[in-house]
Design a protein around this motif. Structure first.
Motif, PDB file in Angstrom:
ATOM      1  N   ALA A  90    -113.247 -68.835 -62.253  1.00  0.00           N
ATOM      2  CA  ALA A  90    -113.657 -67.397 -61.783  1.00  0.00           C
ATOM      3  C   ALA A  90    -114.584 -67.083 -62.910  1.00  0.00           C
ATOM      4  CB  ALA A  90    -112.414 -66.540 -61.687  1.00  0.00           C
ATOM      5  N   ASP A  91    -115.318 -66.120 -62.473  1.00  0.00           N
ATOM      6  CA  ASP A  91    -116.359 -65.437 -63.275  1.00  0.00           C
ATOM      7  C   ASP A  91    -115.586 -64.148 -64.360  1.00  0.00           C
ATOM      8  OD1 ASP A  91    -116.207 -63.481 -61.470  1.00  0.00           O
ATOM      9  OD2 ASP A  91    -118.349 -63.637 -61.243  1.00  0.00           O
ATOM     10  N   LYS A  92    -114.374 -63.720 -63.775  1.00  0.00           N
ATOM     11  CA  LYS A  92    -113.583 -62.601 -64.570  1.00  0.00           C
ATOM     12  C   LYS A  92    -112.373 -62.795 -64.323  1.00  0.00           C
ATOM     13  CE  LYS A  92    -114.158 -59.818 -60.245  1.00  0.00           C
ATOM     14  NZ  LYS A  92    -114.711 -58.789 -59.677  1.00  0.00           N
ATOM     15  N   PHE A  93    -111.472 -62.205 -65.394  1.00  0.00           N
ATOM     16  CA  PHE A  93    -109.902 -62.396 -65.230  1.00  0.00           C
ATOM     17  C   PHE A  93    -109.354 -61.210 -64.475  1.00  0.00           C
ATOM     18  CE2 PHE A  93    -105.640 -61.906 -66.703  1.00  0.00           C
ATOM     19  CZ  PHE A  93    -105.260 -63.462 -66.684  1.00  0.00           C
ATOM     20  N   GLU A  94    -109.762 -61.445 -63.104  1.00  0.00           N
ATOM     21  CA  GLU A  94    -109.299 -60.355 -62.051  1.00  0.00           C
ATOM     22  C   GLU A  94    -108.757 -60.878 -60.799  1.00  0.00           C
ATOM     23  OE1 GLU A  94    -111.303 -56.740 -62.098  1.00  0.00           O
ATOM     24  OE2 GLU A  94    -111.769 -57.034 -64.649  1.00  0.00           O
ATOM     25  N   ALA A  95    -107.881 -60.034 -60.358  1.00  0.00           N
ATOM     26  CA  ALA A  95    -107.249 -60.696 -58.963  1.00  0.00           C
ATOM     27  C   ALA A  95    -108.211 -60.792 -57.828  1.00  0.00           C
ATOM     28  CB  ALA A  95    -106.135 -59.495 -58.440  1.00  0.00           C
ATOM     29  N   ASP A  96    -109.313 -59.914 -57.717  1.00  0.00           N
ATOM     30  CA  ASP A  96    -110.275 -60.219 -56.853  1.00  0.00           C
ATOM     31  C   ASP A  96    -111.545 -61.098 -57.066  1.00  0.00           C
ATOM     32  OD1 ASP A  96    -111.855 -58.805 -58.653  1.00  0.00           O
ATOM     33  OD2 ASP A  96    -112.340 -57.122 -57.204  1.00  0.00           O
ATOM     34  N   ALA A  97    -111.150 -61.881 -58.180  1.00  0.00           N
ATOM     35  CA  ALA A  97    -112.331 -62.826 -58.352  1.00  0.00           C
ATOM     36  C   ALA A  97    -112.507 -63.917 -57.431  1.00  0.00           C
ATOM     37  CB  ALA A  97    -112.214 -63.480 -59.825  1.00  0.00           C
TER      38      ALA A  97
ATOM     39  N   MET B 148     -98.671 -73.049 -63.739  1.00  0.00           N
ATOM     40  CA  MET B 148     -99.866 -73.667 -63.711  1.00  0.00           C
ATOM     41  C   MET B 148    -101.281 -73.069 -63.695  1.00  0.00           C
ATOM     42  SD  MET B 148     -99.207 -77.023 -63.587  1.00  0.00           S
ATOM     43  CE  MET B 148     -97.943 -76.416 -65.078  1.00  0.00           C
ATOM     44  N   GLY B 149    -101.147 -71.635 -63.444  1.00  0.00           N
ATOM     45  CA  GLY B 149    -102.174 -70.795 -63.489  1.00  0.00           C
ATOM     46  C   GLY B 149    -101.657 -69.493 -63.559  1.00  0.00           C
ATOM     47  N   VAL B 150    -102.583 -68.443 -63.207  1.00  0.00           N
ATOM     48  CA  VAL B 150    -102.347 -67.125 -63.220  1.00  0.00           C
ATOM     49  C   VAL B 150    -101.632 -66.659 -61.801  1.00  0.00           C
ATOM     50  CG1 VAL B 150    -103.413 -64.818 -63.646  1.00  0.00           C
ATOM     51  CG2 VAL B 150    -104.343 -66.652 -64.785  1.00  0.00           C
ATOM     52  N   PHE B 151    -100.669 -67.043 -61.722  1.00  0.00           N
ATOM     53  CA  PHE B 151     -99.844 -66.832 -60.287  1.00  0.00           C
ATOM     54  C   PHE B 151     -99.835 -65.538 -60.133  1.00  0.00           C
ATOM     55  CE2 PHE B 151     -95.891 -65.250 -61.546  1.00  0.00           C
ATOM     56  CZ  PHE B 151     -95.606 -65.215 -62.971  1.00  0.00           C
ATOM     57  N   GLU B 152     -99.881 -64.554 -60.883  1.00  0.00           N
ATOM     58  CA  GLU B 152     -99.826 -63.220 -60.650  1.00  0.00           C
ATOM     59  C   GLU B 152    -101.087 -62.742 -59.617  1.00  0.00           C
ATOM     60  OE1 GLU B 152     -99.909 -64.559 -63.574  1.00  0.00           O
ATOM     61  OE2 GLU B 152     -98.443 -63.367 -65.134  1.00  0.00           O
ATOM     62  N   PHE B 153    -102.206 -63.506 -59.830  1.00  0.00           N
ATOM     63  CA  PHE B 153    -103.237 -63.223 -58.717  1.00  0.00           C
ATOM     64  C   PHE B 153    -103.248 -64.491 -57.602  1.00  0.00           C
ATOM     65  CE2 PHE B 153    -106.171 -62.258 -62.716  1.00  0.00           C
ATOM     66  CZ  PHE B 153    -105.562 -61.306 -62.821  1.00  0.00           C
ATOM     67  N   PRO B 154    -102.862 -63.983 -56.648  1.00  0.00           N
ATOM     68  CA  PRO B 154    -102.553 -64.916 -55.417  1.00  0.00           C
ATOM     69  C   PRO B 154    -103.744 -65.965 -55.069  1.00  0.00           C
ATOM     70  CG  PRO B 154    -102.433 -62.516 -54.602  1.00  0.00           C
ATOM     71  CD  PRO B 154    -102.773 -62.419 -55.972  1.00  0.00           C
ATOM     72  N   ALA B 155    -105.040 -65.489 -55.315  1.00  0.00           N
ATOM     73  CA  ALA B 155    -106.046 -66.602 -55.375  1.00  0.00           C
ATOM     74  C   ALA B 155    -105.854 -67.822 -56.388  1.00  0.00           C
ATOM     75  CB  ALA B 155    -107.463 -65.793 -55.469  1.00  0.00           C
ATOM     76  N   PHE B 156    -105.122 -67.325 -57.494  1.00  0.00           N
ATOM     77  CA  PHE B 156    -104.781 -68.598 -58.562  1.00  0.00           C
ATOM     78  C   PHE B 156    -103.279 -68.879 -58.641  1.00  0.00           C
ATOM     79  CE2 PHE B 156    -108.621 -66.160 -59.009  1.00  0.00           C
ATOM     80  CZ  PHE B 156    -109.495 -67.036 -59.250  1.00  0.00           C
TER      81      PHE B 156
END
Ligand code: ADP
Ligand code: MG
Length: 394
Positions: A272-279, A320-328
């Motif tokens: 992603a280009d930013k550390f955000e849920a909507d990236a 394994m990833g930023v599981f708090e963000f559904p996309a990741f």
């Protein structure tokens, strides 16, 4: 460390006064209402069993960080209330820990009765493991039962110190923790795979070191992977990396090679280009400048899933990833799915890992999810936990 410890099943509880260290460090809202009573619910089997066997129970715990003084914001009274509801009988609340009220209420207990002391951390002596305080606490009872796995890595008066003055055994929660995790580490069904991820290599150095001695395979994901990938000279873009751990990462890779341990690193990432849920998630093997890896990629998922399918034992720490963000969250989910499908003995350690497995709906598919965040990490590091070392050997 010997994990073959005496438990409450090995004692005669009838008519005896027991000091039971529980983990009632529950989350509360601004008004003090308990927002999640899981820890209280989990303590019920031990409490019920002992009460039914005619023991007189003096429960104790810490709650929050009251800094060694009586501060009612951290009172355990809400826990006593909730416990009474769950037990269907009163849990008497003492207004102090080792004072007159606690002593009087303890002396008045009948077989099967349950009482709760105030927050042990209202006394600074608790965290200092002060012997006089431990002795005073111990003097309330005849036997010490430790069932607070989440605090077992601390040498405090109520978690370890009291065992200098009382015979000490574990409750069902600790018995399960050391039974399943101890066997996984010391006598694993092979092949034994460790899945390690999460935020930082530096948090997991001890775990990697210890598991390299025991595992057949180590599978790396999470932000931690990028320190290893960078150490191998590959591009990681703006991914998280610990520059001061690059040499350590190379040492670990060399150690794995020397020991014949398979060491797997991600071959691609969701970036992603930013550390955000909507990236927007984009897949790369070599991460371009400006992008950061926030999850393992599809090729890696496939490779890791295939590896886990054949495992006999899996120890997992770190998403394994930023599981708090559904996309990741997919990498973490896929690994959970692969572990569940493998039929391997599966042990999950670490606070965020346990949360991830629960949040993603795989909790009931795992053999064991450790209730202790820091304690389970120290366990996986192979360290001696004072709250367990102090218990009587079988
Ligand atoms: P545990 O509590 O189970 O030991 P950690 O605290 O080490 O686990 O790691 C959990 C955190 O790591 C999560 O909050 C997760 O968002 C974060 N994380 C995982 N992968 C990445 C990544 N690629 N980049 C940044 N953070 C990550
Ligand atoms: Mg964590």
């Amino acid at each position: 460390m010997n994990y073959d410890k005496k438990s409450i099943a090995d004692i005669d509880a009838q008519g005896k006064t027991l000091l039971v260290r529980c983990d009632f460090n529950v989350p509360q809202d601004e008004q003090g209402a308990i927002t999640n009573d899981k820890r209280i619910v989990e303590s019920l089997p031990t409490i019920r069993n002992l009460a039914e066997r005619g023991a007189k129970l003096i429960l104790c715990s810490h709650l929050g960080r009251p800094k060694g003084k009586f501060d009612m914001k951290y009172s355990l009274a809400p826990v006593a209330k909730r416990l009474s509801e769950l037990l269907g009988k009163p849990c008497v609340m003492a207004s102090d820990v080792v004072g007159e009220d606690a002593a009087a209420k303890a002396a008045a207990l009948a077989p099967g009765d349950v009482m709760l002391l105030e927050n042990v951390r209202f006394h600074a002596e608790e965290e200092k493991n002060d012997p006089a305080f431990a002795k005073k606490l111990a003097s309330l009872a005849e036997i010490f039962v430790n069932d607070a796995f989440g605090s077992a890595h601390r040498a405090h008066a109520s978690t370890a110190g009291v065992a200098d003055y009382l015979p000490a055994v574990c409750g069902f929660l600790i018995q399960k923790e050391i039974g399943v995790m101890g066997k996984a580490l010391n006598d694993p069904k092979r092949p034994f795979a460790a899945v390690l991820g999460g935020a930082k290599v530096s948090d997991k150095i001890g775990v990697i070191n210890n598991l390299l001695e025991k595992c057949d395979t180590i599978i790396i994901g999470g932000a931690m992977a990028y320190t290893f990938i960078k150490a191998l000279g590959k591009p990681i873009g703006a991914s998280r990396c610990e520059e001061d751990k690059l040499t350590y990462a190379l040492d670990m890779l060399a150690k794995a090679k020397e020991k014949g341990v398979k060491f797997l690193l991600p071959e691609d990432s969701l970036c992603a280009d930013k550390f955000e849920a909507d990236a927007k998630a984009q897949v790369f093997a070599d991460i371009p400048d400006g992008l950061m890896g926030l999850d393992i990629g599809p090729k890696t998922v496939e490779k890791y899933s295939a590896e886990l399918a054949g495992a006999g034992t899996v120890v997992w720490n770190g998403p394994m990833g930023v599981f708090e963000f559904p996309a990741f969250a997919e990498g973490t989910k896929a690994v959970a799915r692969a572990i569940a499908a493998s039929g391997a003995v599966s042990v999950i350690g670490g606070g965020d890992s346990a949360a991830a497995v629960e949040q993603l709906g795989f909790a009931d598919k795992m053999t064991h999810i450790s209730t202790g965040g820091g304690a389970s990490l120290e366990f996986l590091e192979g360290l001696e936990l004072p709250g367990i070392a102090c218990l009587l050997d079988k």
